[in-house]
Design a protein around this motif. Sequence first.
Motif, PDB file in Angstrom:
ATOM      1  N   THR A   1       6.097 109.480  37.558  1.00  0.00           N
ATOM      2  CA  THR A   1       4.816 109.771  36.917  1.00  0.00           C
ATOM      3  C   THR A   1       4.653 108.960  35.643  1.00  0.00           C
ATOM      4  O   THR A   1       3.610 108.341  35.418  1.00  0.00           O
ATOM      5  CB  THR A   1       4.698 111.280  36.614  1.00  0.00           C
ATOM      6  OG1 THR A   1       4.806 111.997  37.849  1.00  0.00           O
ATOM      7  CG2 THR A   1       3.377 111.602  35.954  1.00  0.00           C
ATOM      8  N   ARG A   2       5.691 108.936  34.809  1.00  0.00           N
ATOM      9  CA  ARG A   2       5.637 108.156  33.564  1.00  0.00           C
ATOM     10  C   ARG A   2       5.420 106.676  33.837  1.00  0.00           C
ATOM     11  O   ARG A   2       4.665 106.008  33.146  1.00  0.00           O
ATOM     12  CB  ARG A   2       6.925 108.333  32.755  1.00  0.00           C
ATOM     13  CG  ARG A   2       6.951 109.528  31.854  1.00  0.00           C
ATOM     14  CD  ARG A   2       8.104 109.486  30.845  1.00  0.00           C
ATOM     15  NE  ARG A   2       9.387 109.169  31.443  1.00  0.00           N
ATOM     16  CZ  ARG A   2      10.210 110.067  32.009  1.00  0.00           C
ATOM     17  NH1 ARG A   2       9.870 111.331  32.042  1.00  0.00           N
ATOM     18  NH2 ARG A   2      11.365 109.690  32.521  1.00  0.00           N
ATOM     19  N   GLY A   3       6.110 106.147  34.844  1.00  0.00           N
ATOM     20  CA  GLY A   3       6.032 104.718  35.138  1.00  0.00           C
ATOM     21  C   GLY A   3       4.868 104.316  36.018  1.00  0.00           C
ATOM     22  O   GLY A   3       4.568 103.135  36.150  1.00  0.00           O
ATOM     23  N   GLY A   4       4.226 105.281  36.654  1.00  0.00           N
ATOM     24  CA  GLY A   4       3.101 104.975  37.523  1.00  0.00           C
ATOM     25  C   GLY A   4       3.516 104.310  38.829  1.00  0.00           C
ATOM     26  O   GLY A   4       2.806 103.468  39.353  1.00  0.00           O
ATOM     27  N   PHE A   5       4.681 104.688  39.349  1.00  0.00           N
ATOM     28  CA  PHE A   5       5.128 104.122  40.614  1.00  0.00           C
ATOM     29  C   PHE A   5       5.604 105.208  41.555  1.00  0.00           C
ATOM     30  O   PHE A   5       5.720 106.360  41.166  1.00  0.00           O
ATOM     31  CB  PHE A   5       6.219 103.062  40.417  1.00  0.00           C
ATOM     32  CG  PHE A   5       7.208 103.368  39.342  1.00  0.00           C
ATOM     33  CD1 PHE A   5       7.109 102.766  38.102  1.00  0.00           C
ATOM     34  CD2 PHE A   5       8.240 104.269  39.553  1.00  0.00           C
ATOM     35  CE1 PHE A   5       8.023 103.050  37.095  1.00  0.00           C
ATOM     36  CE2 PHE A   5       9.156 104.549  38.564  1.00  0.00           C
ATOM     37  CZ  PHE A   5       9.048 103.941  37.329  1.00  0.00           C
TER      38      PHE A   5
ATOM     39  N   GLY B   1      20.889  90.170  39.940  1.00  0.00           N
ATOM     40  CA  GLY B   1      19.860  91.124  39.561  1.00  0.00           C
ATOM     41  C   GLY B   1      19.307  91.877  40.755  1.00  0.00           C
ATOM     42  O   GLY B   1      19.328  91.394  41.881  1.00  0.00           O
ATOM     43  N   ILE B   2      18.806  93.073  40.482  1.00  0.00           N
ATOM     44  CA  ILE B   2      18.205  93.926  41.501  1.00  0.00           C
ATOM     45  C   ILE B   2      16.769  94.205  41.074  1.00  0.00           C
ATOM     46  O   ILE B   2      16.508  94.566  39.927  1.00  0.00           O
ATOM     47  CB  ILE B   2      18.967  95.265  41.629  1.00  0.00           C
ATOM     48  CG1 ILE B   2      20.409  95.041  42.055  1.00  0.00           C
ATOM     49  CG2 ILE B   2      18.247  96.208  42.584  1.00  0.00           C
ATOM     50  CD1 ILE B   2      20.573  94.545  43.467  1.00  0.00           C
ATOM     51  N   GLY B   3      15.846  94.057  42.009  1.00  0.00           N
ATOM     52  CA  GLY B   3      14.445  94.374  41.761  1.00  0.00           C
ATOM     53  C   GLY B   3      13.877  95.131  42.938  1.00  0.00           C
ATOM     54  O   GLY B   3      14.586  95.458  43.892  1.00  0.00           O
ATOM     55  N   ILE B   4      12.596  95.388  42.887  1.00  0.00           N
ATOM     56  CA  ILE B   4      11.926  96.111  43.960  1.00  0.00           C
ATOM     57  C   ILE B   4      10.554  95.499  44.180  1.00  0.00           C
ATOM     58  O   ILE B   4       9.875  95.112  43.228  1.00  0.00           O
ATOM     59  CB  ILE B   4      11.815  97.627  43.631  1.00  0.00           C
ATOM     60  CG1 ILE B   4      11.232  98.405  44.809  1.00  0.00           C
ATOM     61  CG2 ILE B   4      11.031  97.860  42.380  1.00  0.00           C
ATOM     62  CD1 ILE B   4      11.275  99.927  44.635  1.00  0.00           C
ATOM     63  N   ILE B   5      10.194  95.387  45.448  1.00  0.00           N
ATOM     64  CA  ILE B   5       8.830  95.011  45.808  1.00  0.00           C
ATOM     65  C   ILE B   5       8.280  96.136  46.668  1.00  0.00           C
ATOM     66  O   ILE B   5       8.997  96.687  47.511  1.00  0.00           O
ATOM     67  CB  ILE B   5       8.731  93.646  46.505  1.00  0.00           C
ATOM     68  CG1 ILE B   5       7.261  93.260  46.644  1.00  0.00           C
ATOM     69  CG2 ILE B   5       9.462  93.632  47.844  1.00  0.00           C
ATOM     70  CD1 ILE B   5       7.023  91.769  46.715  1.00  0.00           C
ATOM     71  N   THR B   6       7.050  96.488  46.405  1.00  0.00           N
ATOM     72  CA  THR B   6       6.430  97.600  47.115  1.00  0.00           C
ATOM     73  C   THR B   6       5.188  97.115  47.852  1.00  0.00           C
ATOM     74  O   THR B   6       4.674  96.022  47.592  1.00  0.00           O
ATOM     75  CB  THR B   6       6.021  98.727  46.143  1.00  0.00           C
ATOM     76  OG1 THR B   6       4.952  98.251  45.319  1.00  0.00           O
ATOM     77  CG2 THR B   6       7.196  99.183  45.294  1.00  0.00           C
ATOM     78  N   GLU B   7       4.708  97.970  48.747  1.00  0.00           N
ATOM     79  CA  GLU B   7       3.481  97.647  49.462  1.00  0.00           C
ATOM     80  C   GLU B   7       2.340  97.413  48.476  1.00  0.00           C
ATOM     81  O   GLU B   7       1.476  96.558  48.699  1.00  0.00           O
ATOM     82  CB  GLU B   7       3.146  98.744  50.478  1.00  0.00           C
ATOM     83  CG  GLU B   7       3.051 100.122  49.867  1.00  0.00           C
ATOM     84  CD  GLU B   7       3.193 101.260  50.883  1.00  0.00           C
ATOM     85  OE1 GLU B   7       3.387 100.994  52.075  1.00  0.00           O
ATOM     86  OE2 GLU B   7       3.105 102.411  50.456  1.00  0.00           O
ATOM     87  N   ARG B   8       2.344  98.120  47.379  1.00  0.00           N
ATOM     88  CA  ARG B   8       1.301  97.944  46.365  1.00  0.00           C
ATOM     89  C   ARG B   8       1.396  96.556  45.730  1.00  0.00           C
ATOM     90  O   ARG B   8       0.373  95.914  45.491  1.00  0.00           O
ATOM     91  CB  ARG B   8       1.430  99.021  45.281  1.00  0.00           C
ATOM     92  CG  ARG B   8       0.287  98.977  44.282  1.00  0.00           C
ATOM     93  CD  ARG B   8       0.468  99.954  43.145  1.00  0.00           C
ATOM     94  NE  ARG B   8       0.588 101.320  43.606  1.00  0.00           N
ATOM     95  CZ  ARG B   8       0.870 102.340  42.819  1.00  0.00           C
ATOM     96  NH1 ARG B   8       1.083 102.163  41.534  1.00  0.00           N
ATOM     97  NH2 ARG B   8       0.963 103.554  43.302  1.00  0.00           N
TER      98      ARG B   8
END
Length: 136
Positions: free
Chosen positions: A101-105, A52-59
């Motif tokens: 914009t739709r996803g808020g990221f 699986g692939i995911g993402i982690i952000t500073e937020r």
Amino acid sequence: MSAIPARHDHVRQAMSTEILMIGPRHTLRQAAQRMTQRGVGSAVVHNPETAGIGIITERDILHALGGGLDADTEVVEGHLTSEVVFATPRWTLEQAAEAMTRGGFRHLIVVDGDEVVGMISVRDIVRAWTRVPSHA
């Protein structure tokens, strides 16, 4: 005053191809340190056990730490951005901006088939539309 740039540029023209990849068992501190060292606001998280692939952000990290969690014991896999949206290099920048914009990221992982080929951020899109070069 210059003309407003056309919004038909594609993700492939604005995305970063140098992607920070980390594992799901990295701590939040390790993720933050690597993101800081690379000067990026997100990292692709690859779980070799599930492919699986995911993402982690500073937020995501900020929310965890702001909630009182320990950066040295909390691992990335518990704080991934939910409902990841993937872009393709063929998307227009407008399509990417609309998805964000739709996803808020502010970041999208760019995939071509099954391969991660880049990352695009709001900053990348703004830079492309204004034709301002990166500070990096």
